[in-house]
Scaffold this active site. Structure first.
Site, PDB file in Angstrom:
ATOM      1  N   ARG A 158      11.382  22.480 -70.875  1.00 24.81           N
ATOM      2  CA  ARG A 158      12.510  21.595 -70.555  1.00 24.81           C
ATOM      3  C   ARG A 158      13.764  22.392 -70.234  1.00 24.81           C
ATOM      4  O   ARG A 158      14.674  21.900 -69.580  1.00 24.81           O
ATOM      5  CB  ARG A 158      12.768  20.613 -71.713  1.00 24.81           C
ATOM      6  CG  ARG A 158      13.963  19.709 -71.476  1.00 24.81           C
ATOM      7  CD  ARG A 158      13.958  18.430 -72.315  1.00 24.81           C
ATOM      8  NE  ARG A 158      13.547  18.607 -73.685  1.00 24.81           N
ATOM      9  CZ  ARG A 158      14.267  19.246 -74.638  1.00 24.81           C
ATOM     10  NH1 ARG A 158      15.436  19.757 -74.344  1.00 24.81           N
ATOM     11  NH2 ARG A 158      13.790  19.351 -75.859  1.00 24.81           N
ATOM     12  N   TYR A 216      26.152   8.372 -49.562  1.00 29.83           N
ATOM     13  CA  TYR A 216      24.836   8.035 -50.077  1.00 29.83           C
ATOM     14  C   TYR A 216      24.996   6.967 -51.159  1.00 29.83           C
ATOM     15  O   TYR A 216      25.688   7.176 -52.155  1.00 29.83           O
ATOM     16  CB  TYR A 216      24.134   9.271 -50.640  1.00 29.83           C
ATOM     17  CG  TYR A 216      22.735   8.959 -51.094  1.00 29.83           C
ATOM     18  CD1 TYR A 216      21.727   8.731 -50.173  1.00 29.83           C
ATOM     19  CD2 TYR A 216      22.433   8.854 -52.439  1.00 29.83           C
ATOM     20  CE1 TYR A 216      20.448   8.413 -50.590  1.00 29.83           C
ATOM     21  CE2 TYR A 216      21.154   8.536 -52.862  1.00 29.83           C
ATOM     22  CZ  TYR A 216      20.169   8.319 -51.929  1.00 29.83           C
ATOM     23  OH  TYR A 216      18.907   8.000 -52.350  1.00 29.83           O
ATOM     24  N   ASP A 219      27.714  17.550 -50.931  1.00 27.31           N
ATOM     25  CA  ASP A 219      26.335  17.094 -50.731  1.00 27.31           C
ATOM     26  C   ASP A 219      25.956  17.449 -49.292  1.00 27.31           C
ATOM     27  O   ASP A 219      26.437  16.835 -48.338  1.00 27.31           O
ATOM     28  CB  ASP A 219      26.254  15.581 -50.975  1.00 27.31           C
ATOM     29  CG  ASP A 219      24.849  15.000 -50.753  1.00 27.31           C
ATOM     30  OD1 ASP A 219      24.014  15.685 -50.136  1.00 27.31           O
ATOM     31  OD2 ASP A 219      24.613  13.856 -51.184  1.00 27.31           O
ATOM     32  N   LYS A 279      14.425  15.830 -49.402  1.00 24.54           N
ATOM     33  CA  LYS A 279      14.600  15.650 -47.956  1.00 24.54           C
ATOM     34  C   LYS A 279      14.202  16.923 -47.189  1.00 24.54           C
ATOM     35  O   LYS A 279      13.075  17.331 -47.289  1.00 24.54           O
ATOM     36  CB  LYS A 279      16.033  15.212 -47.685  1.00 24.54           C
ATOM     37  CG  LYS A 279      16.558  14.137 -48.659  1.00 24.54           C
ATOM     38  CD  LYS A 279      15.839  12.802 -48.526  1.00 24.54           C
ATOM     39  CE  LYS A 279      16.155  11.822 -49.657  1.00 24.54           C
ATOM     40  NZ  LYS A 279      17.570  11.538 -49.884  1.00 24.54           N
TER      41      LYS A 279
HETATM   42  C1  LIG Z   1      18.357  11.178 -50.994  1.00 22.15           C
HETATM   43  C2  LIG Z   1      19.756  11.570 -51.133  1.00 22.15           C
HETATM   44  C3  LIG Z   1      20.342  11.734 -52.399  1.00 22.15           C
HETATM   45  C4  LIG Z   1      19.592  11.461 -53.689  1.00 22.15           C
HETATM   46  O1  LIG Z   1      18.516  12.318 -53.876  1.00 22.15           O
HETATM   47  P1  LIG Z   1      17.103  11.884 -54.561  1.00 22.15           P
HETATM   48  O2  LIG Z   1      16.280  13.104 -54.405  1.00 22.15           O
HETATM   49  O3  LIG Z   1      16.594  10.681 -53.837  1.00 22.15           O
HETATM   50  O4  LIG Z   1      17.408  11.564 -55.981  1.00 22.15           O
HETATM   51  C5  LIG Z   1      21.663  12.125 -52.443  1.00 22.15           C
HETATM   52  N1  LIG Z   1      22.391  12.342 -51.322  1.00 22.15           N
HETATM   53  C6  LIG Z   1      21.857  12.183 -50.099  1.00 22.15           C
HETATM   54  C7  LIG Z   1      22.695  12.427 -48.900  1.00 22.15           C
HETATM   55  C8  LIG Z   1      20.529  11.792 -49.965  1.00 22.15           C
HETATM   56  O5  LIG Z   1      20.017  11.606 -48.741  1.00 22.15           O
END
Ligand SMILES: *Cc1c(COP(=O)(O)O)cnc(C)c1O
Length: 380
Positions: free
Chosen positions: A53, A105, A178, A203
């Site tokens: 963990r 997001y 992000d 992604k």
């Molecule tokens: C998908 C996404 C997230 C969240 O990520 P997860 O892996 O789905 O928890 C945050 N920011 C953006 C821009 C995203 O496309």
């Protein structure tokens, strides 16, 4: 004489993803599923790990690659992007203030609102299309965290990371960016002044729509970073070893996948700009996009595979298009090798502010001509 460290990031990543096992000669890395790690005759740990963990060898390996990719000092891998986001905001204390874009997001903003309501953390949402939006939202001395996302979901408006970092730092706040949609192939946020870069590794980094994971990469190891690490360890936010291993496998082809997706998206965007059934194409690579000038500076190796089409007609017409494609799969998410289409407003919530005629496309690595013909027939 060439510098000893002159290898490009692409090559360094390719090298780091491999491994030669000294016993078997295997050239791909193993997956260590163990949740616990043994001690020697002196009760000293044999390796660097204690318990799964807290950290694990396969996660470490991915973190090393991620740190090189983004040019950071260290990376931290989570079981999802949202787990990573939650760990960052968990470090805020009651009475502190944070800033985030008003369009971003959806789930991340939803979480910010929740912690703001439940924990008494000030939250100001700013309009990223207003040149003074961020500046006016920041409260010098009080704002602890500036959260940005670029390009922004699903308008793909571009936030100037260098300018945002100056504003954040002047006010005594940290900047987290992000960059899920502009991975380090094309944007290295830490080089531009961000303190921490966040990626939903679900992604582009993984790229095969079969792993949920999140990454943070830090410019420097400091008190905040150690605090995030404590949150991850105690809340159990770390990624499982098998998912980490799959992610590493995906990361091996990150550059080629992203190159191809960017090329395809650019062709699609150009094709549908001015199309009789399309009101507008939103893609930062197009000169008509309001964020194009910043994108040209900030997205140095491709504008990515994300674009939105604003269709002519009403919401029903737009939704219908998303059910009539044969190659574009009607599903949410992004950054996979397969192309996806979604009517974004229906995916968010009844409160969504997204235009009702907006179709969000995640362009994959198929043949661009085939993808264009698929959209053409769906728009007919
Ligand atoms: C998908 C996404 C997230 C969240 O990520 P997860 O892996 O789905 O928890 C945050 N920011 C953006 C821009 C995203 O496309």
């Amino acid at each position: 004489m060439s510098k000893p460290n002159a290898l490009s990031t692409r090559t360094q990543v390719a090298q780091l993803c491999h491994y030669i096992d000294q016993v078997s000669g295997a050239v791909t890395p193993p997956v260590h599923l163990s949740t616990t790690f043994a001690r020697d005759a002196n009760h000293e740990l044999i390796g660097e790990h204690i318990y799964g963990r807290i950290a694990s060898p396969t996660c470490d390996h991915v973190e090393k690659i991620a740190a090189v990719l983004d040019g950071g000092e260290e990376a931290m891998l989570f079981g999802s992007g949202m787990a990573a986001i939650a760990a960052v905001v968990e470090t805020l204390s009651t009475g502190q203030h944070m800033v985030a874009p008003d369009v971003m997001y959806y789930a991340a903003q939803d979480w910010f609102r929740r912690i703001s309501d439940k924990r008494g953390i000030g939250l100001t949402l700013f309009d990223a299309t207003d040149p003074d939006g961020l500046k006016n939202a920041i409260r010098p001395g009080e704002t602890a965290l500036v959260w940005i996302e670029t390009p922004l979901n699903p308008t793909w408006d571009v936030i100037d990371i260098a300018a945002a970092s100056e504003l954040a730092h002047e006010a005594g706040a940290i900047l987290v960016s992000d960059c899920t949609v502009s991975p380090p192939v094309t944007t290295r946020a830490l080089d531009l002044g961000a303190d921490i870069v966040f990626h939903s590794a679900t992604k582009y980094l993984n790229g095969h729509s079969d792993v949920t994971a999140g990454l943070l990469v830090t410019h420097e190891i400091n008190e905040l970073w150690q605090d995030i690490k404590t949150v991850r360890a105690h809340l159990g936010g770390i990624c499982g070893p098998f998912e980490a291993w799959l992610l590493m496998r995906g990361m091996r082809t990150l550059f080629v996948r992203f190159d191809k997706a960017s090329e395809n998206a650019f062709q699609i965007a150009r094709h549908f700009e001015g199309h009789p059934n399309i009101e507008r194409v939103l893609y930062p690579g197009l000169e008509s996009h309001p964020g194009h000038a910043i994108a040209k500076r900030q997205m140095t190796d491709g504008f990515g595979g994300m674009l939105s089409l604003l269709t002519k007609g009403d919401e029903e017409d737009a939704r219908r298009v998303a059910t009539r494609t044969k190659l574009f799969i009607p599903a949410t998410s992004l950054g996979g090798v397969e192309s996806l289409i979604e009517h974004r407003a229906s995916v968010e919530s009844p409160n969504s502010t997204v235009a009702k005629n907006l179709l969000r496309l995640s362009v994959g690595i198929e043949d661009a001509g085939d993808l264009i013909r698929d959209l053409e027939q769906a728009l007919e």
